[in-house]
Design an enzyme around this catalytic site. Structure first.
Site, short mmCIF file in Angstrom:
data_model
loop_
_atom_site.label_atom_id
_atom_site.label_comp_id
_atom_site.label_asym_id
_atom_site.label_seq_id
_atom_site.Cartn_x
_atom_site.Cartn_y
_atom_site.Cartn_z
N ASP A 390 1.03 -1.14 -0.26
CA ASP A 390 0.34 0.16 0.07
C ASP A 390 0.96 1.52 -0.21
OD1 ASP A 390 -2.38 -1.65 0.18
OD2 ASP A 390 -2.58 -1.22 1.64
N GLU A 391 2.12 1.44 0.67
CA GLU A 391 3.08 2.33 0.40
C GLU A 391 3.75 2.79 0.02
OE1 GLU A 391 4.45 2.17 4.96
OE2 GLU A 391 1.98 2.94 5.10
#
Length: 452
Positions: A390-391
Protein backbone atom coordinates in the site's frame (compact mmCIF):
# COMPACT_ATOMS: atom_id res chain seq x y z
CA UNK A 1 -72.34 -11.66 -22.04
CA UNK A 2 -74.14 -14.13 -24.34
CA UNK A 3 -77.61 -13.86 -25.87
CA UNK A 4 -79.15 -15.99 -23.10
CA UNK A 5 -77.81 -13.64 -20.43
CA UNK A 6 -75.07 -15.95 -19.22
CA UNK A 7 -71.40 -15.07 -18.98
CA UNK A 8 -68.85 -17.13 -20.93
CA UNK A 9 -66.79 -19.25 -18.57
CA UNK A 10 -63.14 -18.25 -18.79
CA UNK A 11 -62.09 -21.92 -18.63
CA UNK A 12 -64.16 -22.77 -21.73
CA UNK A 13 -64.27 -26.44 -22.70
CA UNK A 14 -61.59 -27.24 -20.05
CA UNK A 15 -63.88 -26.23 -17.17
CA UNK A 16 -64.19 -29.04 -14.64
CA UNK A 17 -67.09 -27.63 -12.53
CA UNK A 18 -70.41 -29.49 -12.77
CA UNK A 19 -72.48 -27.88 -9.99
CA UNK A 20 -75.87 -26.37 -11.02
CA UNK A 21 -75.09 -22.92 -9.60
CA UNK A 22 -72.04 -22.55 -11.85
CA UNK A 23 -73.82 -23.91 -14.93
CA UNK A 24 -76.78 -21.56 -14.44
CA UNK A 25 -74.48 -18.50 -14.33
CA UNK A 26 -71.85 -19.40 -16.98
CA UNK A 27 -72.10 -20.77 -20.49
CA UNK A 28 -69.70 -23.33 -22.02
CA UNK A 29 -69.00 -24.32 -25.65
CA UNK A 30 -70.54 -27.52 -26.96
CA UNK A 31 -68.19 -30.26 -28.31
CA UNK A 32 -68.97 -29.18 -31.90
CA UNK A 33 -68.12 -25.57 -31.10
CA UNK A 34 -64.84 -26.63 -29.48
CA UNK A 35 -63.76 -28.53 -32.56
CA UNK A 36 -64.67 -25.56 -34.75
CA UNK A 37 -62.66 -23.18 -32.57
CA UNK A 38 -59.66 -25.52 -32.67
CA UNK A 39 -59.84 -25.60 -36.46
CA UNK A 40 -59.96 -21.81 -36.62
CA UNK A 41 -56.90 -21.52 -34.36
CA UNK A 42 -55.11 -24.10 -36.48
CA UNK A 43 -55.63 -21.96 -39.57
CA UNK A 44 -53.36 -19.29 -38.12
CA UNK A 45 -50.63 -21.73 -37.07
CA UNK A 46 -47.30 -21.02 -38.81
CA UNK A 47 -46.16 -23.61 -41.38
CA UNK A 48 -44.18 -26.51 -39.96
CA UNK A 49 -40.43 -26.68 -40.50
CA UNK A 50 -38.96 -29.72 -42.25
CA UNK A 51 -37.76 -31.44 -39.06
CA UNK A 52 -41.19 -31.12 -37.44
CA UNK A 53 -42.92 -32.43 -40.59
CA UNK A 54 -40.67 -35.48 -40.59
CA UNK A 55 -41.35 -36.14 -36.92
CA UNK A 56 -45.14 -35.81 -37.28
CA UNK A 57 -45.48 -37.77 -40.49
CA UNK A 58 -43.31 -40.57 -39.16
CA UNK A 59 -45.54 -41.15 -36.12
CA UNK A 60 -48.32 -43.67 -36.18
CA UNK A 61 -51.71 -42.65 -34.72
CA UNK A 62 -50.96 -44.70 -31.62
CA UNK A 63 -47.26 -43.85 -31.52
CA UNK A 64 -45.48 -41.86 -28.82
CA UNK A 65 -46.08 -38.13 -28.62
CA UNK A 66 -43.17 -35.69 -28.15
CA UNK A 67 -45.43 -32.81 -27.19
CA UNK A 68 -44.13 -31.53 -23.84
CA UNK A 69 -47.71 -31.10 -22.60
CA UNK A 70 -48.74 -34.71 -23.18
CA UNK A 71 -47.72 -37.81 -21.20
CA UNK A 72 -44.31 -39.06 -22.36
CA UNK A 73 -43.67 -42.56 -23.58
CA UNK A 74 -40.45 -44.42 -22.89
CA UNK A 75 -39.00 -45.18 -26.35
CA UNK A 76 -37.23 -48.24 -24.97
CA UNK A 77 -40.24 -50.21 -23.79
CA UNK A 78 -43.34 -48.24 -24.81
CA UNK A 79 -44.63 -47.91 -21.23
CA UNK A 80 -46.25 -44.58 -20.48
CA UNK A 81 -44.71 -42.42 -17.78
CA UNK A 82 -48.07 -41.76 -16.18
CA UNK A 83 -49.38 -40.90 -12.75
CA UNK A 84 -48.74 -44.44 -11.47
CA UNK A 85 -45.01 -43.66 -11.29
CA UNK A 86 -43.25 -42.67 -8.10
CA UNK A 87 -42.88 -38.94 -7.25
CA UNK A 88 -39.26 -39.10 -8.36
CA UNK A 89 -40.23 -40.63 -11.68
CA UNK A 90 -42.70 -37.81 -12.35
CA UNK A 91 -39.88 -35.26 -12.42
CA UNK A 92 -39.21 -34.07 -15.93
CA UNK A 93 -35.81 -35.38 -17.09
CA UNK A 94 -33.12 -32.77 -17.68
CA UNK A 95 -32.74 -31.66 -21.25
CA UNK A 96 -29.51 -32.22 -23.17
CA UNK A 97 -28.81 -28.51 -23.07
CA UNK A 98 -28.85 -28.57 -19.25
CA UNK A 99 -26.42 -31.49 -19.15
CA UNK A 100 -23.97 -30.54 -21.88
CA UNK A 101 -24.26 -26.76 -21.81
CA UNK A 102 -25.25 -26.78 -25.47
CA UNK A 103 -27.97 -24.35 -26.57
CA UNK A 104 -31.54 -25.56 -26.97
CA UNK A 105 -33.07 -25.61 -30.41
CA UNK A 106 -36.06 -23.43 -31.20
CA UNK A 107 -38.07 -26.41 -32.39
CA UNK A 108 -41.20 -27.41 -30.50
CA UNK A 109 -39.96 -31.01 -30.51
CA UNK A 110 -36.81 -32.72 -29.37
CA UNK A 111 -36.99 -36.06 -31.13
CA UNK A 112 -34.10 -38.50 -31.62
CA UNK A 113 -33.35 -37.23 -35.13
CA UNK A 114 -32.88 -33.70 -33.81
CA UNK A 115 -30.52 -34.99 -31.11
CA UNK A 116 -28.41 -36.64 -33.80
CA UNK A 117 -28.45 -33.48 -35.89
CA UNK A 118 -27.32 -31.44 -32.89
CA UNK A 119 -24.51 -33.89 -32.11
CA UNK A 120 -23.39 -33.81 -35.73
CA UNK A 121 -23.32 -30.01 -35.79
CA UNK A 122 -21.36 -29.81 -32.52
CA UNK A 123 -18.92 -32.49 -33.63
CA UNK A 124 -18.27 -30.58 -36.84
CA UNK A 125 -17.78 -27.39 -34.86
CA UNK A 126 -15.34 -29.09 -32.44
CA UNK A 127 -13.35 -30.53 -35.34
CA UNK A 128 -13.25 -27.14 -37.03
CA UNK A 129 -12.01 -25.52 -33.82
CA UNK A 130 -9.33 -28.15 -33.31
CA UNK A 131 -8.25 -27.78 -36.93
CA UNK A 132 -7.98 -24.00 -36.55
CA UNK A 133 -5.99 -24.28 -33.34
CA UNK A 134 -3.67 -26.84 -34.89
CA UNK A 135 -3.14 -24.61 -37.92
CA UNK A 136 -2.21 -21.68 -35.68
CA UNK A 137 0.10 -23.97 -33.70
CA UNK A 138 1.86 -25.12 -36.88
CA UNK A 139 2.22 -21.55 -38.06
CA UNK A 140 3.74 -20.52 -34.73
CA UNK A 141 6.26 -23.36 -34.92
CA UNK A 142 7.69 -21.82 -38.08
CA UNK A 143 9.16 -19.08 -35.90
CA UNK A 144 10.88 -20.72 -32.88
CA UNK A 145 11.49 -17.36 -31.22
CA UNK A 146 7.80 -16.54 -31.23
CA UNK A 147 6.87 -20.07 -30.14
CA UNK A 148 9.17 -19.80 -27.12
CA UNK A 149 7.87 -16.33 -26.32
CA UNK A 150 4.22 -17.43 -26.46
CA UNK A 151 4.57 -20.80 -24.74
CA UNK A 152 7.31 -20.15 -22.17
CA UNK A 153 6.54 -16.43 -21.70
CA UNK A 154 10.21 -15.46 -22.05
CA UNK A 155 12.60 -14.46 -24.81
CA UNK A 156 15.96 -16.10 -25.30
CA UNK A 157 19.17 -14.02 -25.53
CA UNK A 158 21.37 -14.03 -28.63
CA UNK A 159 23.89 -16.52 -27.19
CA UNK A 160 21.10 -19.11 -26.91
CA UNK A 161 20.62 -19.26 -30.67
CA UNK A 162 24.35 -18.91 -31.31
CA UNK A 163 25.00 -21.88 -29.05
CA UNK A 164 22.50 -23.92 -31.08
CA UNK A 165 24.51 -23.06 -34.19
CA UNK A 166 27.57 -24.43 -32.41
CA UNK A 167 25.73 -27.67 -31.64
CA UNK A 168 24.65 -28.09 -35.26
CA UNK A 169 28.14 -27.40 -36.61
CA UNK A 170 29.75 -29.89 -34.20
CA UNK A 171 27.22 -32.70 -34.54
CA UNK A 172 28.64 -35.75 -36.25
CA UNK A 173 26.91 -37.54 -39.08
CA UNK A 174 23.59 -39.04 -37.98
CA UNK A 175 23.93 -37.25 -34.61
CA UNK A 176 21.29 -34.82 -33.41
CA UNK A 177 22.62 -31.40 -32.33
CA UNK A 178 20.99 -31.66 -28.90
CA UNK A 179 22.93 -34.85 -28.18
CA UNK A 180 26.51 -33.73 -28.72
CA UNK A 181 27.07 -33.49 -24.94
CA UNK A 182 25.33 -36.75 -24.08
CA UNK A 183 28.61 -38.59 -23.38
CA UNK A 184 29.24 -36.12 -20.55
CA UNK A 185 25.77 -36.51 -19.04
CA UNK A 186 24.54 -33.10 -20.24
CA UNK A 187 21.13 -32.61 -21.88
CA UNK A 188 19.78 -29.59 -23.71
CA UNK A 189 16.18 -29.11 -22.55
CA UNK A 190 13.36 -26.61 -22.17
CA UNK A 191 13.34 -24.09 -25.06
CA UNK A 192 16.04 -26.14 -26.79
CA UNK A 193 13.36 -28.77 -27.42
CA UNK A 194 11.66 -26.23 -29.69
CA UNK A 195 14.81 -25.75 -31.78
CA UNK A 196 15.27 -29.53 -31.89
CA UNK A 197 11.81 -29.91 -33.44
CA UNK A 198 10.42 -32.00 -30.60
CA UNK A 199 7.22 -29.96 -30.48
CA UNK A 200 6.58 -30.18 -34.23
CA UNK A 201 4.51 -33.36 -34.14
CA UNK A 202 3.65 -33.29 -30.45
CA UNK A 203 0.14 -32.97 -29.17
CA UNK A 204 -1.09 -29.52 -28.16
CA UNK A 205 -0.85 -29.04 -24.41
CA UNK A 206 -2.53 -26.72 -21.96
CA UNK A 207 -0.74 -23.35 -21.52
CA UNK A 208 0.48 -24.24 -18.03
CA UNK A 209 2.12 -27.44 -19.28
CA UNK A 210 4.58 -25.52 -21.45
CA UNK A 211 5.55 -23.34 -18.48
CA UNK A 212 6.15 -26.43 -16.33
CA UNK A 213 8.27 -28.09 -19.02
CA UNK A 214 11.56 -28.80 -17.19
CA UNK A 215 10.66 -26.44 -14.34
CA UNK A 216 12.19 -27.88 -11.17
CA UNK A 217 10.69 -27.74 -7.70
CA UNK A 218 12.74 -24.78 -6.45
CA UNK A 219 12.90 -22.80 -9.71
CA UNK A 220 11.46 -19.33 -9.02
CA UNK A 221 9.78 -17.42 -11.88
CA UNK A 222 13.05 -15.62 -12.63
CA UNK A 223 14.77 -18.92 -13.48
CA UNK A 224 14.20 -20.95 -16.69
CA UNK A 225 16.00 -24.27 -17.20
CA UNK A 226 17.92 -24.91 -20.42
CA UNK A 227 20.50 -27.56 -19.41
CA UNK A 228 20.36 -30.48 -17.02
CA UNK A 229 22.55 -33.31 -15.86
CA UNK A 230 21.06 -36.73 -16.49
CA UNK A 231 19.85 -38.75 -13.52
CA UNK A 232 20.39 -35.92 -11.04
CA UNK A 233 18.83 -32.71 -9.79
CA UNK A 234 21.58 -30.52 -11.25
CA UNK A 235 20.30 -28.07 -13.83
CA UNK A 236 21.32 -24.76 -15.38
CA UNK A 237 19.10 -21.95 -16.58
CA UNK A 238 18.86 -18.33 -17.55
CA UNK A 239 18.20 -15.90 -14.73
CA UNK A 240 16.35 -12.70 -15.57
CA UNK A 241 15.15 -10.14 -13.03
CA UNK A 242 12.73 -8.63 -15.57
CA UNK A 243 10.60 -10.94 -17.78
CA UNK A 244 11.33 -9.10 -21.02
CA UNK A 245 15.03 -8.87 -20.27
CA UNK A 246 16.92 -11.07 -22.72
CA UNK A 247 20.36 -9.52 -23.16
CA UNK A 248 21.41 -9.12 -19.53
CA UNK A 249 20.65 -12.69 -18.51
CA UNK A 250 23.00 -14.63 -16.27
CA UNK A 251 23.27 -18.41 -16.24
CA UNK A 252 22.51 -19.92 -12.83
CA UNK A 253 22.75 -23.39 -11.34
CA UNK A 254 20.66 -25.34 -8.84
CA UNK A 255 20.71 -28.88 -7.49
CA UNK A 256 17.12 -29.57 -6.52
CA UNK A 257 18.18 -32.61 -4.49
CA UNK A 258 20.14 -30.34 -2.15
CA UNK A 259 17.62 -27.55 -1.76
CA UNK A 260 16.66 -24.13 -3.09
CA UNK A 261 20.06 -22.42 -3.23
CA UNK A 262 20.94 -20.92 -6.60
CA UNK A 263 24.41 -19.86 -7.72
CA UNK A 264 25.51 -17.86 -10.74
CA UNK A 265 28.08 -19.62 -12.92
CA UNK A 266 28.32 -17.66 -16.19
CA UNK A 267 26.94 -14.82 -18.26
CA UNK A 268 26.46 -16.90 -21.43
CA UNK A 269 25.88 -20.51 -22.44
CA UNK A 270 29.38 -21.14 -23.74
CA UNK A 271 30.91 -20.32 -20.37
CA UNK A 272 28.15 -22.26 -18.61
CA UNK A 273 28.88 -25.47 -20.54
CA UNK A 274 32.60 -25.09 -19.82
CA UNK A 275 31.67 -24.78 -16.13
CA UNK A 276 29.62 -27.96 -16.40
CA UNK A 277 32.49 -29.85 -18.01
CA UNK A 278 34.81 -28.70 -15.23
CA UNK A 279 32.49 -29.17 -12.24
CA UNK A 280 29.51 -31.41 -12.99
CA UNK A 281 30.34 -33.65 -15.93
CA UNK A 282 30.56 -37.43 -15.57
CA UNK A 283 34.20 -37.68 -16.66
CA UNK A 284 35.98 -40.99 -17.00
CA UNK A 285 39.29 -42.05 -18.59
CA UNK A 286 37.22 -42.82 -21.69
CA UNK A 287 35.69 -39.35 -22.19
CA UNK A 288 38.14 -37.00 -20.45
CA UNK A 289 40.07 -36.32 -23.66
CA UNK A 290 36.82 -35.66 -25.51
CA UNK A 291 35.83 -33.17 -22.82
CA UNK A 292 39.05 -31.25 -23.35
CA UNK A 293 38.48 -31.20 -27.10
CA UNK A 294 34.92 -29.94 -26.56
CA UNK A 295 36.13 -27.06 -24.39
CA UNK A 296 38.62 -26.09 -27.09
CA UNK A 297 35.86 -26.15 -29.69
CA UNK A 298 33.73 -23.91 -27.47
CA UNK A 299 36.59 -21.42 -27.09
CA UNK A 300 37.25 -21.31 -30.82
CA UNK A 301 33.60 -20.85 -31.79
CA UNK A 302 33.09 -18.16 -29.15
CA UNK A 303 36.16 -16.26 -30.35
CA UNK A 304 35.02 -16.42 -33.96
CA UNK A 305 31.65 -14.98 -33.00
CA UNK A 306 32.89 -12.33 -30.55
CA UNK A 307 31.46 -14.05 -27.48
CA UNK A 308 33.37 -13.09 -24.35
CA UNK A 309 34.10 -15.97 -22.01
CA UNK A 310 34.86 -15.82 -18.27
CA UNK A 311 33.36 -12.33 -17.92
CA UNK A 312 30.88 -13.19 -15.15
CA UNK A 313 32.54 -11.04 -12.50
CA UNK A 314 31.77 -7.67 -14.15
CA UNK A 315 28.22 -8.57 -15.13
CA UNK A 316 27.46 -10.08 -11.75
CA UNK A 317 28.98 -7.12 -9.95
CA UNK A 318 26.65 -4.75 -11.81
CA UNK A 319 23.66 -6.84 -10.77
CA UNK A 320 24.76 -7.15 -7.16
CA UNK A 321 24.57 -3.36 -6.86
CA UNK A 322 20.82 -3.61 -7.51
CA UNK A 323 20.10 -6.48 -5.11
CA UNK A 324 17.93 -5.40 -2.16
CA UNK A 325 17.81 -8.75 -0.33
CA UNK A 326 19.50 -12.15 -0.53
CA UNK A 327 16.29 -14.19 -0.09
CA UNK A 328 16.34 -17.86 0.86
CA UNK A 329 17.67 -18.96 -2.54
CA UNK A 330 20.71 -16.63 -2.16
CA UNK A 331 20.42 -15.36 -5.74
CA UNK A 332 19.05 -12.10 -4.42
CA UNK A 333 16.04 -9.94 -5.24
CA UNK A 334 16.13 -7.04 -7.68
CA UNK A 335 13.18 -4.63 -7.71
CA UNK A 336 12.90 -1.00 -8.79
CA UNK A 337 13.79 1.38 -5.97
CA UNK A 338 13.68 5.16 -6.17
CA UNK A 339 17.11 6.33 -5.05
CA UNK A 340 15.88 9.75 -3.95
CA UNK A 341 12.89 8.64 -1.89
CA UNK A 342 14.13 5.12 -1.11
CA UNK A 343 10.66 3.82 -2.01
CA UNK A 344 10.30 0.35 -3.54
CA UNK A 345 11.58 -1.98 -0.85
CA UNK A 346 11.66 -2.36 2.91
CA UNK A 347 13.08 -5.22 4.97
CA UNK A 348 10.89 -7.94 6.45
CA UNK A 349 9.94 -7.46 10.10
CA UNK A 350 11.56 -10.80 11.01
CA UNK A 351 15.04 -12.15 10.31
CA UNK A 352 15.56 -15.06 7.92
CA UNK A 353 16.53 -17.23 10.88
CA UNK A 354 13.30 -16.53 12.76
CA UNK A 355 11.18 -17.09 9.66
CA UNK A 356 12.86 -20.44 9.04
CA UNK A 357 12.27 -21.37 12.67
CA UNK A 358 8.57 -20.72 12.27
CA UNK A 359 8.40 -22.64 8.99
CA UNK A 360 10.30 -25.60 10.42
CA UNK A 361 7.10 -26.56 12.24
CA UNK A 362 5.75 -27.64 8.86
CA UNK A 363 8.37 -30.36 8.47
CA UNK A 364 7.39 -34.04 8.65
CA UNK A 365 3.75 -33.91 7.49
CA UNK A 366 2.15 -31.48 9.99
CA UNK A 367 -1.47 -31.76 11.10
CA UNK A 368 -4.11 -29.05 10.69
CA UNK A 369 -3.47 -27.56 14.12
CA UNK A 370 0.23 -27.15 13.37
CA UNK A 371 -0.48 -25.51 10.02
CA UNK A 372 -2.93 -23.13 11.67
CA UNK A 373 -0.35 -22.24 14.32
CA UNK A 374 2.26 -21.51 11.64
CA UNK A 375 -0.15 -19.29 9.74
CA UNK A 376 -0.91 -17.37 12.93
CA UNK A 377 2.81 -16.77 13.48
CA UNK A 378 3.19 -15.64 9.87
CA UNK A 379 0.16 -13.33 10.04
CA UNK A 380 2.13 -10.26 11.26
CA UNK A 381 4.63 -10.63 8.38
CA UNK A 382 1.82 -10.99 5.85
CA UNK A 383 0.02 -7.95 7.25
CA UNK A 384 3.25 -5.95 7.17
CA UNK A 385 3.81 -6.99 3.54
CA UNK A 386 0.31 -5.82 2.65
CA UNK A 387 0.93 -2.46 4.30
CA UNK A 388 4.26 -2.20 2.46
CA UNK A 389 2.50 -2.73 -0.88
CA UNK A 390 0.00 0.00 0.00
CA UNK A 391 2.94 2.30 0.68
CA UNK A 392 4.71 1.38 -2.60
CA UNK A 393 7.41 -0.83 -1.06
CA UNK A 394 6.45 -3.70 -3.35
CA UNK A 395 9.66 -5.67 -2.88
CA UNK A 396 8.67 -6.64 0.65
CA UNK A 397 5.74 -8.76 -0.56
CA UNK A 398 7.85 -10.42 -3.26
CA UNK A 399 10.65 -11.25 -0.83
CA UNK A 400 8.30 -12.90 1.64
CA UNK A 401 6.56 -14.80 -1.15
CA UNK A 402 9.88 -16.06 -2.56
CA UNK A 403 11.05 -17.12 0.89
CA UNK A 404 7.89 -19.17 1.44
CA UNK A 405 8.28 -20.65 -2.04
CA UNK A 406 11.88 -21.62 -1.32
CA UNK A 407 10.93 -23.35 1.91
CA UNK A 408 8.91 -25.70 -0.26
CA UNK A 409 5.99 -26.63 2.00
CA UNK A 410 2.80 -27.16 -0.06
CA UNK A 411 0.74 -25.71 2.80
CA UNK A 412 2.24 -22.32 1.98
CA UNK A 413 1.31 -22.27 -1.70
CA UNK A 414 -1.90 -20.25 -1.50
CA UNK A 415 -0.31 -17.68 0.83
CA UNK A 416 2.87 -17.20 -1.19
CA UNK A 417 0.84 -16.94 -4.40
CA UNK A 418 -1.14 -13.99 -3.04
CA UNK A 419 2.06 -12.28 -1.92
CA UNK A 420 3.80 -12.73 -5.27
CA UNK A 421 0.75 -11.73 -7.31
CA UNK A 422 0.47 -8.51 -5.32
CA UNK A 423 4.15 -7.68 -5.63
CA UNK A 424 4.69 -8.67 -9.27
CA UNK A 425 1.52 -6.83 -10.29
CA UNK A 426 2.73 -3.57 -8.81
CA UNK A 427 6.11 -3.71 -10.57
CA UNK A 428 4.59 -4.84 -13.90
CA UNK A 429 5.91 -8.38 -14.17
CA UNK A 430 2.77 -10.28 -15.28
CA UNK A 431 4.76 -13.08 -16.95
CA UNK A 432 6.14 -14.07 -13.55
CA UNK A 433 2.60 -14.21 -12.19
CA UNK A 434 1.55 -16.64 -14.92
CA UNK A 435 4.68 -18.73 -14.34
CA UNK A 436 4.26 -19.05 -10.58
CA UNK A 437 0.56 -19.87 -10.93
CA UNK A 438 1.26 -22.64 -13.44
CA UNK A 439 4.12 -23.98 -11.35
CA UNK A 440 2.10 -24.21 -8.14
CA UNK A 441 -0.75 -25.98 -9.93
CA UNK A 442 1.52 -28.99 -10.37
CA UNK A 443 4.76 -28.55 -8.44
CA UNK A 444 6.81 -31.70 -8.99
CA UNK A 445 9.73 -32.80 -6.81
CA UNK A 446 11.01 -35.19 -9.47
CA UNK A 447 13.85 -34.72 -11.93
CA UNK A 448 12.15 -35.99 -15.08
CA UNK A 449 10.03 -32.97 -15.91
CA UNK A 450 9.49 -33.11 -19.67
CA UNK A 451 5.93 -32.89 -20.95
CA UNK A 452 6.93 -34.56 -24.23
Amino acid sequence: MTDNGKVKCKYGKDCYQKNPAHLSKFTHPTPDESDDQDNKRGATTPPLNENTKKLRTSRSPSGPSYNLRSPRTNPNNGNELNSSRSPEAKTEPKSRAMITGRPKTNSVSEGPSQEKDLDFINDCFDKETRFSQRAEYKELLKDPQQFIKHKFLIEMPADFYLFWDFCKSNAKKDQKPENIFAKFGLKLVGPFDVLAGKFDDAQMYEPGDYIRHHRYYFDPPEFSTILCKEKSGVHYGYWRDVPKENENCLVARNDVDKGCEISFVADNLFSAVKHFLDKDANLTPFNRTAAGAMKTALDDFAKENNVKLDSLSSKLKARNMKVVSKTFHKAGLVVPVDKETDIGYRSLIETDANIKKILSLLDDDPDKNTVQMVMEKLAPLITAASIAVDESDFGNSIELGIDLFCYGAPQLHSTLLRLLVNGYTMIDRPQFIAIIKAHLENRDRGTYLSIL
